[in-house]
Design a protein around this motif. Structure first.
Motif, PDB file in Angstrom:
ATOM      1  N   LYS A 171       0.826  -1.208   0.000  1.00 13.49           N
ATOM      2  CA  LYS A 171       0.000   0.000   0.000  1.00 13.49           C
ATOM      3  C   LYS A 171       0.857   1.255   0.000  1.00 13.49           C
ATOM      4  CE  LYS A 171      -4.121  -1.964   2.191  1.00 13.49           C
ATOM      5  NZ  LYS A 171      -5.072  -1.871   3.327  1.00 13.49           N
ATOM      6  N   GLU A 172       1.942   1.232   0.776  1.00 12.94           N
ATOM      7  CA  GLU A 172       2.859   2.378   0.806  1.00 12.94           C
ATOM      8  C   GLU A 172       3.484   2.600  -0.560  1.00 12.94           C
ATOM      9  OE1 GLU A 172       4.499   2.489   5.398  1.00 12.94           O
ATOM     10  OE2 GLU A 172       5.438   1.122   3.971  1.00 12.94           O
ATOM     11  N   CYS A 173       3.830   1.509  -1.214  1.00 16.16           N
ATOM     12  CA  CYS A 173       4.424   1.605  -2.542  1.00 16.16           C
ATOM     13  C   CYS A 173       3.431   2.208  -3.539  1.00 16.16           C
ATOM     14  CB  CYS A 173       4.881   0.227  -3.009  1.00 16.16           C
ATOM     15  SG  CYS A 173       5.759   0.251  -4.585  1.00 16.16           S
ATOM     16  N   ALA A 174       2.188   1.786  -3.463  1.00 15.98           N
ATOM     17  CA  ALA A 174       1.147   2.339  -4.341  1.00 15.98           C
ATOM     18  C   ALA A 174       1.013   3.841  -4.122  1.00 15.98           C
ATOM     19  CB  ALA A 174      -0.181   1.630  -4.098  1.00 15.98           C
ATOM     20  N   LEU A 175       1.050   4.266  -2.869  1.00 17.55           N
ATOM     21  CA  LEU A 175       0.950   5.688  -2.545  1.00 17.55           C
ATOM     22  C   LEU A 175       2.171   6.448  -3.060  1.00 17.55           C
ATOM     23  CD1 LEU A 175      -1.170   7.396  -1.134  1.00 17.55           C
ATOM     24  CD2 LEU A 175       0.060   7.048   1.007  1.00 17.55           C
ATOM     25  N   ALA A 176       3.346   5.847  -2.915  1.00 17.89           N
ATOM     26  CA  ALA A 176       4.573   6.478  -3.420  1.00 17.89           C
ATOM     27  C   ALA A 176       4.511   6.646  -4.934  1.00 17.89           C
ATOM     28  CB  ALA A 176       5.785   5.638  -3.029  1.00 17.89           C
ATOM     29  N   CYS A 177       3.929   5.683  -5.625  1.00 18.50           N
ATOM     30  CA  CYS A 177       3.769   5.783  -7.082  1.00 18.50           C
ATOM     31  C   CYS A 177       2.844   6.943  -7.444  1.00 18.50           C
ATOM     32  CB  CYS A 177       3.212   4.475  -7.644  1.00 18.50           C
ATOM     33  SG  CYS A 177       4.385   3.104  -7.628  1.00 18.50           S
ATOM     34  N   ALA A 178       1.792   7.118  -6.670  1.00 16.79           N
ATOM     35  CA  ALA A 178       0.873   8.229  -6.914  1.00 16.79           C
ATOM     36  C   ALA A 178       1.592   9.566  -6.758  1.00 16.79           C
ATOM     37  CB  ALA A 178      -0.315   8.142  -5.957  1.00 16.79           C
ATOM     38  N   VAL A 179       2.391   9.692  -5.700  1.00 17.38           N
ATOM     39  CA  VAL A 179       3.146  10.923  -5.458  1.00 17.38           C
ATOM     40  C   VAL A 179       4.135  11.178  -6.591  1.00 17.38           C
ATOM     41  CG1 VAL A 179       4.815  12.048  -3.929  1.00 17.38           C
ATOM     42  CG2 VAL A 179       2.887  10.793  -2.950  1.00 17.38           C
ATOM     43  N   LEU A 180       4.818  10.121  -7.041  1.00 19.76           N
ATOM     44  CA  LEU A 180       5.798  10.269  -8.127  1.00 19.76           C
ATOM     45  C   LEU A 180       5.113  10.712  -9.420  1.00 19.76           C
ATOM     46  CD1 LEU A 180       8.855   9.913  -8.587  1.00 19.76           C
ATOM     47  CD2 LEU A 180       8.371   7.614  -9.448  1.00 19.76           C
ATOM     48  N   LEU A 181       3.936  10.170  -9.694  1.00 23.03           N
ATOM     49  CA  LEU A 181       3.194  10.569 -10.894  1.00 23.03           C
ATOM     50  C   LEU A 181       2.788  12.046 -10.816  1.00 23.03           C
ATOM     51  CD1 LEU A 181       1.713   9.931 -13.555  1.00 23.03           C
ATOM     52  CD2 LEU A 181      -0.242   9.174 -12.181  1.00 23.03           C
ATOM     53  N   LEU A 182       2.334  12.491  -9.660  1.00 21.53           N
ATOM     54  CA  LEU A 182       1.938  13.895  -9.496  1.00 21.53           C
ATOM     55  C   LEU A 182       3.133  14.830  -9.677  1.00 21.53           C
ATOM     56  CD1 LEU A 182      -0.436  13.428  -6.428  1.00 21.53           C
ATOM     57  CD2 LEU A 182      -1.126  14.027  -8.759  1.00 21.53           C
ATOM     58  N   ASP A 183       4.292  14.424  -9.174  1.00 19.93           N
ATOM     59  CA  ASP A 183       5.519  15.214  -9.362  1.00 19.93           C
ATOM     60  C   ASP A 183       5.988  15.189 -10.818  1.00 19.93           C
ATOM     61  OD1 ASP A 183       6.017  16.325  -6.873  1.00 19.93           O
ATOM     62  OD2 ASP A 183       6.987  14.512  -6.122  1.00 19.93           O
ATOM     63  N   PHE A 184       5.725  14.074 -11.473  1.00 20.99           N
ATOM     64  CA  PHE A 184       6.195  13.854 -12.844  1.00 20.99           C
ATOM     65  C   PHE A 184       5.564  14.846 -13.821  1.00 20.99           C
ATOM     66  CE2 PHE A 184       5.755  11.591 -16.941  1.00 20.99           C
ATOM     67  CZ  PHE A 184       7.083  11.284 -17.200  1.00 20.99           C
ATOM     68  N   ASP A 185       4.294  15.167 -13.620  1.00 19.03           N
ATOM     69  CA  ASP A 185       3.607  16.066 -14.559  1.00 19.03           C
ATOM     70  C   ASP A 185       2.708  17.028 -13.789  1.00 19.03           C
ATOM     71  OD1 ASP A 185       2.449  17.313 -16.715  1.00 19.03           O
ATOM     72  OD2 ASP A 185       2.060  15.471 -17.822  1.00 19.03           O
ATOM     73  N   LYS A 186       3.324  17.986 -13.109  1.00 23.17           N
ATOM     74  CA  LYS A 186       2.558  18.957 -12.310  1.00 23.17           C
ATOM     75  C   LYS A 186       1.675  19.829 -13.185  1.00 23.17           C
ATOM     76  CE  LYS A 186       5.496  19.235  -8.224  1.00 23.17           C
ATOM     77  NZ  LYS A 186       6.316  20.094  -7.340  1.00 23.17           N
ATOM     78  N   GLU A 187       2.113  20.092 -14.401  1.00 23.82           N
ATOM     79  CA  GLU A 187       1.306  20.928 -15.294  1.00 23.82           C
ATOM     80  C   GLU A 187      -0.048  20.289 -15.564  1.00 23.82           C
ATOM     81  OE1 GLU A 187       1.911  24.035 -16.537  1.00 23.82           O
ATOM     82  OE2 GLU A 187       3.553  23.979 -15.095  1.00 23.82           O
ATOM     83  N   LEU A 188      -0.055  18.996 -15.781  1.00 21.94           N
ATOM     84  CA  LEU A 188      -1.315  18.308 -16.058  1.00 21.94           C
ATOM     85  C   LEU A 188      -2.209  18.237 -14.837  1.00 21.94           C
ATOM     86  CD1 LEU A 188      -2.073  15.363 -18.292  1.00 21.94           C
ATOM     87  CD2 LEU A 188      -2.672  15.072 -15.898  1.00 21.94           C
TER      88      LEU A 188
END
Length: 359
Positions: free
Chosen positions: A338-355
């Motif tokens: 579950k922590e890993c899934a949450l970390a992936c979500a955070v990384l995706l949000l950082d990856f494309d802040k413009e979107l």
């Protein structure tokens, strides 16, 4: 705020799937269980309900069945010297805040009490919507700094804030309204202070889904150590079919080679950023999605050579770029997923802040 969950049922409290349903529903209303009690339907008496009046809880949810729903209402009517009235097929306390489809909300001294009559896998709606706290998230690594800013900012608006790190880089903020709170003013100031960092939804994955849907973008997943835990966070949300292209669980090395076309170097180094990147690129090629997220790592109890238990590698990619990260987790296997899934979500949000953060 303190929340007590009471099961006044014969067998429903023994059903793990039903209990999970109850807790998922409570999360929609920003309520988490501080304590839960099981009452015996054969021996419960008025004393228990009298003691609730002086308890530390601000919110009390009572899950009942057909017969116990009636018993609870009788007890409460006796305590409050109130009448019972018939509504639909139920006899309910006359002095109530709201009644709807076998769900009754009352005020007991300064406590909100919601009594629900459940059956099998049917659970009525909770009626707390106007009494809850607000929840939002801030993407920031500086927890101490954010905590000081929010608490300082909250005072002029008459709100209380409780801040905690949900995961490194993702700060959860709970807001409690007082009688004369100016919540709108507080939130406007927070938006100005944390531009392109604030998530005003209780569910981070729902925020991502809605933004991808709004921008007509799709996503795919290539999971190893999380074994589907990441895609599950999206698939249980309404509307996931609009953004979810496909998902693969490539647990074995052979499946990574055959489906994601990782090269021999990555096949010999599956616990690495390089392998995570190759998996994400392979998922993009396989599904033609706009974004891909991959996970690979070691969540078992034993270490593997220089790789420690809890070492996980994640990657977010599109057709133009990618970003990978190593996580060091330390918990049970299920919680680390579950922590890993949450970390992936955070990384995706950082990856494309413009979107995600531009209107």
């Amino acid at each position: 705020m303190k929340h007590l969950l009471v099961y006044f049922t014969k067998t429903l409290h023994l059903n793990p799937l039903f209990k999970e349903l109850v807790e998922e529903k409570l999360k929609e209303y920003r309520l988490y269980v501080d304590e839960y009690i099981v009452l015996d339907v054969n021996t419960a008496n008025l004393d228990f309900f009298i003691n609730l009046q002086d308890s530390k809880y601000t919110h009390i949810s009572i899950i009942t069945e057909e017969s116990s729903f009636c018993i609870v209402n009788k007890f409460l009517a006796t305590m409050n010297e109130s009448e019972l009235i018939q509504s639909d097929d139920d006899f309910i306390l006359k002095d109530n805040l709201k009644y709807q489809n076998s769900s009754l909300l009352i005020k007991l001294n300064d406590k909100f009490v919601n009594i629900l009559k459940a059956k099998d896998y049917f659970l009525p709606e909770f009626l707390y919507e106007d009494t809850m706290m607000n929840v939002f998230y801030i993407l920031d690594d500086d927890f101490d700094g954010v905590n000081v800013i929010l608490n300082t900012q909250a005072k002029p608006y008459g709100v209380k804030v409780y801040v905690f790190n949900l995961f490194n880089g993702l700060i959860c903020v709970n807001i409690f309204k007082e009688k004369f709170s100016h919540l709108d003013g507080f939130m406007q100031s927070v938006r100005a202070l944390f531009d392109k960092k604030i998530i005003e939804e209780i569910n981070v994955f729902s925020f991502i889904l809605n933004k991808l849907k709004e921008k007509n973008k799709t996503i795919t997943f290539a999971e190893s150590c999380t074994a589907g835990a990441l895609v599950n966070e999206f698939s249980k949300l309404d509307g996931c079919s609009n953004i979810l292209m496909a998902s693969v669980v490539t647990y074995s090395v052979n499946s990574k080679k055959q489906w994601l076309k990782i090269d021999d170097y990555c096949a010999n180094n599956v616990y690495s950023n390089e392998c995570a990147i190759a998996m994400a690129k392979g998922a993009l090629a396989l599904t033609k999605a706009d974004y891909a997220i991959s996970t690979t790592g070691l969540l078992g109890k034993d270490d593997f050579n220089e790789i420690k238990s809890g070492d996980v590698f994640i990657c977010v990619a599109n057709n133009e770029k990618n970003i990978s990260k190593k996580l060091k987790l330390n918990s049970s296997r299920a919680l680390m997923q579950k922590e890993c899934a949450l970390a992936c979500a955070v990384l995706l949000l950082d990856f494309d802040k413009e979107l995600f953060f531009n209107e």
